[in-house]
Write a protein that holds these residues in place. Structure first.
Motif, PDB file in Angstrom:
ATOM      1  N   LYS A  10     -57.561  50.488  26.965  1.00  0.00           N
ATOM      2  CA  LYS A  10     -57.106  49.186  27.433  1.00  0.00           C
ATOM      3  C   LYS A  10     -57.016  49.166  28.960  1.00  0.00           C
ATOM      4  N   TYR A  11     -57.468  48.093  29.550  1.00  0.00           N
ATOM      5  CA  TYR A  11     -57.292  47.887  30.988  1.00  0.00           C
ATOM      6  C   TYR A  11     -56.013  47.108  31.257  1.00  0.00           C
ATOM      7  N   VAL A  12     -55.599  46.301  30.289  1.00  0.00           N
ATOM      8  CA  VAL A  12     -54.359  45.535  30.406  1.00  0.00           C
ATOM      9  C   VAL A  12     -53.440  45.967  29.269  1.00  0.00           C
ATOM     10  N   ILE A  13     -52.270  46.455  29.618  1.00  0.00           N
ATOM     11  CA  ILE A  13     -51.298  46.901  28.615  1.00  0.00           C
ATOM     12  C   ILE A  13     -50.421  45.717  28.230  1.00  0.00           C
ATOM     13  N   ARG A  14     -50.383  45.408  26.954  1.00  0.00           N
ATOM     14  CA  ARG A  14     -49.586  44.287  26.443  1.00  0.00           C
ATOM     15  C   ARG A  14     -48.372  44.856  25.703  1.00  0.00           C
ATOM     16  N   PRO A  15     -47.194  44.842  26.348  1.00  0.00           N
ATOM     17  CA  PRO A  15     -45.994  45.467  25.760  1.00  0.00           C
ATOM     18  C   PRO A  15     -45.630  44.931  24.382  1.00  0.00           C
ATOM     19  N   GLU A  16     -45.723  43.624  24.183  1.00  0.00           N
ATOM     20  CA  GLU A  16     -45.329  43.058  22.893  1.00  0.00           C
ATOM     21  C   GLU A  16     -46.232  43.563  21.771  1.00  0.00           C
ATOM     22  N   GLN A  17     -47.525  43.629  22.055  1.00  0.00           N
ATOM     23  CA  GLN A  17     -48.473  44.110  21.045  1.00  0.00           C
ATOM     24  C   GLN A  17     -48.220  45.585  20.738  1.00  0.00           C
ATOM     25  N   LEU A  18     -47.974  46.393  21.786  1.00  0.00           N
ATOM     26  CA  LEU A  18     -47.709  47.814  21.577  1.00  0.00           C
ATOM     27  C   LEU A  18     -46.394  48.029  20.830  1.00  0.00           C
ATOM     28  N   ALA A  19     -45.406  47.170  21.103  1.00  0.00           N
ATOM     29  CA  ALA A  19     -44.120  47.303  20.409  1.00  0.00           C
ATOM     30  C   ALA A  19     -44.301  47.086  18.904  1.00  0.00           C
ATOM     31  N   LYS A  20     -45.144  46.131  18.538  1.00  0.00           N
ATOM     32  CA  LYS A  20     -45.405  45.889  17.113  1.00  0.00           C
ATOM     33  C   LYS A  20     -46.132  47.078  16.488  1.00  0.00           C
ATOM     34  N   GLN A  21     -47.072  47.673  17.246  1.00  0.00           N
ATOM     35  CA  GLN A  21     -47.794  48.833  16.723  1.00  0.00           C
ATOM     36  C   GLN A  21     -46.891  50.064  16.630  1.00  0.00           C
ATOM     37  N   LEU A  22     -45.888  50.114  17.513  1.00  0.00           N
ATOM     38  CA  LEU A  22     -45.003  51.272  17.533  1.00  0.00           C
ATOM     39  C   LEU A  22     -44.017  51.277  16.370  1.00  0.00           C
ATOM     40  N   ILE A  33     -35.517  53.497  18.433  1.00  0.00           N
ATOM     41  CA  ILE A  33     -35.435  53.503  19.896  1.00  0.00           C
ATOM     42  C   ILE A  33     -36.075  52.207  20.393  1.00  0.00           C
ATOM     43  N   PRO A  34     -35.397  51.438  21.237  1.00  0.00           N
ATOM     44  CA  PRO A  34     -36.001  50.207  21.756  1.00  0.00           C
ATOM     45  C   PRO A  34     -37.337  50.498  22.435  1.00  0.00           C
ATOM     46  N   ALA A  35     -38.347  49.717  22.097  1.00  0.00           N
ATOM     47  CA  ALA A  35     -39.694  49.973  22.614  1.00  0.00           C
ATOM     48  C   ALA A  35     -39.779  49.783  24.124  1.00  0.00           C
ATOM     49  N   ASP A  36     -38.905  48.950  24.692  1.00  0.00           N
ATOM     50  CA  ASP A  36     -38.972  48.672  26.126  1.00  0.00           C
ATOM     51  C   ASP A  36     -38.020  49.549  26.934  1.00  0.00           C
ATOM     52  N   LYS A  37     -37.448  50.566  26.317  1.00  0.00           N
ATOM     53  CA  LYS A  37     -36.534  51.458  27.029  1.00  0.00           C
ATOM     54  C   LYS A  37     -37.333  52.400  27.912  1.00  0.00           C
ATOM     55  N   TYR A  38     -36.923  52.559  29.161  1.00  0.00           N
ATOM     56  CA  TYR A  38     -37.651  53.429  30.087  1.00  0.00           C
ATOM     57  C   TYR A  38     -37.371  54.888  29.778  1.00  0.00           C
ATOM     58  N   ALA A  39     -38.352  55.737  30.111  1.00  0.00           N
ATOM     59  CA  ALA A  39     -38.249  57.154  29.765  1.00  0.00           C
ATOM     60  C   ALA A  39     -37.045  57.825  30.414  1.00  0.00           C
ATOM     61  N   ASP A  40     -36.703  57.443  31.654  1.00  0.00           N
ATOM     62  CA  ASP A  40     -35.581  58.095  32.323  1.00  0.00           C
ATOM     63  C   ASP A  40     -34.228  57.636  31.782  1.00  0.00           C
ATOM     64  N   GLU A  41     -34.240  56.661  30.874  1.00  0.00           N
ATOM     65  CA  GLU A  41     -33.004  56.206  30.238  1.00  0.00           C
ATOM     66  C   GLU A  41     -32.787  56.852  28.873  1.00  0.00           C
ATOM     67  N   LEU A  42     -33.768  57.607  28.394  1.00  0.00           N
ATOM     68  CA  LEU A  42     -33.672  58.207  27.065  1.00  0.00           C
ATOM     69  C   LEU A  42     -32.708  59.383  27.069  1.00  0.00           C
ATOM     70  N   SER A  43     -31.980  59.538  25.980  1.00  0.00           N
ATOM     71  CA  SER A  43     -31.148  60.722  25.798  1.00  0.00           C
ATOM     72  C   SER A  43     -32.054  61.912  25.474  1.00  0.00           C
ATOM     73  N   GLU A  44     -31.488  63.116  25.483  1.00  0.00           N
ATOM     74  CA  GLU A  44     -32.295  64.291  25.159  1.00  0.00           C
ATOM     75  C   GLU A  44     -32.883  64.184  23.754  1.00  0.00           C
ATOM     76  N   TYR A  45     -32.071  63.700  22.803  1.00  0.00           N
ATOM     77  CA  TYR A  45     -32.563  63.531  21.435  1.00  0.00           C
ATOM     78  C   TYR A  45     -33.734  62.554  21.412  1.00  0.00           C
ATOM     79  N   GLU A  46     -33.597  61.419  22.116  1.00  0.00           N
ATOM     80  CA  GLU A  46     -34.656  60.406  22.108  1.00  0.00           C
ATOM     81  C   GLU A  46     -35.921  60.921  22.787  1.00  0.00           C
TER      82      GLU A  46
END
Length: 371
Positions: A10-22, A33-46
């Motif tokens: 993909k040249y254009v990343i569509r967050p909503e579409q990826l969230a549905k696929q996830l 885990i919320p699909a729009d959560k940033y990686a640096d906000e994840l707990s160690e478990y996440e």
């Protein structure tokens, strides 16, 4: 999860579409885990869960996981093991490396016990594990709860008169109204704490930051700036981070003595006396050896000896048993006991409790504030 997947063009990343696929992959793994959560906000478990899901999405049929119990709480470890069990049932092969065989009994189809780089015994699912302590002749001998209650009581009676470190209603970042007191010679385990809270707690104890609310006190004096040598912090794997490899054993040993002993670098008689004292528990010829030539255990022991000579009021030890074999964990526990026996208060910060429990007086179960 998706952007490094083979075939993702993909040249254009569509967050909503990826969230549905996830979402189906999340459901499959039993993770929310919320699909729009940033990686640096994840707990160690996440973070670990996302890595496992990424591997499954990429079609990596072999998933290797290394000592997750050193990073997550017991509750989160059960959730991770449930997730791994789900993928195992689908045909994924899981290679699980751990120093705690008791955590693997209900999860693994086979458990291989290793010593000195060799597999010395393999157990299959359903096998009883009697006499496993005898399999590891060097590492497991004497390992376990080695501090009888009478020793704990005696140590407390000797040092509990003086409170050396106190958190009084401290609030900073995600730490909220934390109250804790440590007596001289007392060991407290702070469990279930994330890397962000660890960094914040380290800054508070060392005086690099002043809390938004409340106060941190050392020997009854409110901390309003850097604590200096009164506090020591030992990070994970200190043998790789707290030593100067191009300097000798002796020079590293003296590195934090400048505030206690004047002219430590110029006075030969002082250094000779120090060498004689330290030589009681070390080989006489080790003092002139460059640190780079020492073994990992000798380096770790040097770090703790240096802090013993520094004589801080309190020491914060972060994940001391992470990625350690059985023999190394026991050695680390003995080094921490030496600090306690000298009257130093010790805070152990660890996700798991299996190892720290044998030297701990009290346990603080940390809960993140949701303010």
């Amino acid at each position: 999860v998706f952007v490094l997947r083979h075939g993702f063009r993909k040249y254009v990343i569509r967050p909503e579409q990826l969230a549905k696929q996830l979402q189906p992959f999340m459901d499959e793994a039993g993770v929310d885990i919320p699909a729009d959560k940033y990686a640096d906000e994840l707990s160690e478990y996440e973070r670990i869960a996302v890595e496992i899901i990424k591997a499954a999405v990429a079609g990596s049929w072999l998933i290797a996981i290394d000592e997750p119990e050193a990073l997550v709480s017991a509750a989160d470890l059960r959730r991770l093991n449930d997730m791994l069990g789900r993928y195992s049932a689908q045909g994924f092969t899981i290679l699980y490396v751990s120093s705690h065989y008791e955590d693997l009994v209900s999860l693994c189809d086979r458990i291989a016990i290793m010593e000195n780089g060799q597999v010395i015994k393999v157990f299959k699912a359903g096998d009883r594990l009697p006499g496993i302590n005898g399999l590891i002749t060097n590492g497991m001998r004497g390992y376990g709860p080695e501090m009888p209650e009478r020793i704990r009581i005696a140590r407390r009676e000797a040092y509990s008169v003086r409170k050396v470190l106190a958190f009084e209603n401290v609030s900073e970042g995600r730490i909220y109204r934390m109250n804790m007191e440590l007596a001289a010679g007392q060991c407290v385990l702070i469990n279930n704490i994330d890397r962000r809270e660890i960094a914040c707690l380290e800054s508070l104890i060392s005086g690099r930051i002043i809390p938004e609310g409340g106060a941190v006190s050392i020997d009854g004096v409110r901390l309003e700036g850097p604590a200096g040598r009164k506090i020591a912090v030992i990070p994970p794997e200190p043998e790789n981070t707290l030593l100067y490899p191009d300097m000798s054993y002796m020079d590293n040993l003296c590195m934090t003595l400048d505030e206690r002993i004047k002219d430590i670098w110029r006075n030969r008689s002082i250094r000779k006396s120090l060498r004689q004292e330290a030589g009681k528990t070390a080989a006489p010829d080790i003092f002139d050896v460059p640190v780079s030539q020492l073994s990992a255990e000798e380096k770790k022991e040097l770090v703790y000896k240096r802090i013993l000579l520094q004589r801080p009021q309190a020491v914060m030890v972060i994940q001391p048993f992470r990625a350690s074999g059985i023999t190394s964990r026991r050695h680390t526990a003995d080094l921490i006991r030496q600090l306690l026996d000298k009257g130093t208060a010790v805070i152990i910060v660890s996700a798991g409790m299996n190892d720290a429990i044998m030297i701990t007086d009290d346990i603080v179960q940390y809960a993140v504030s949701l303010q």
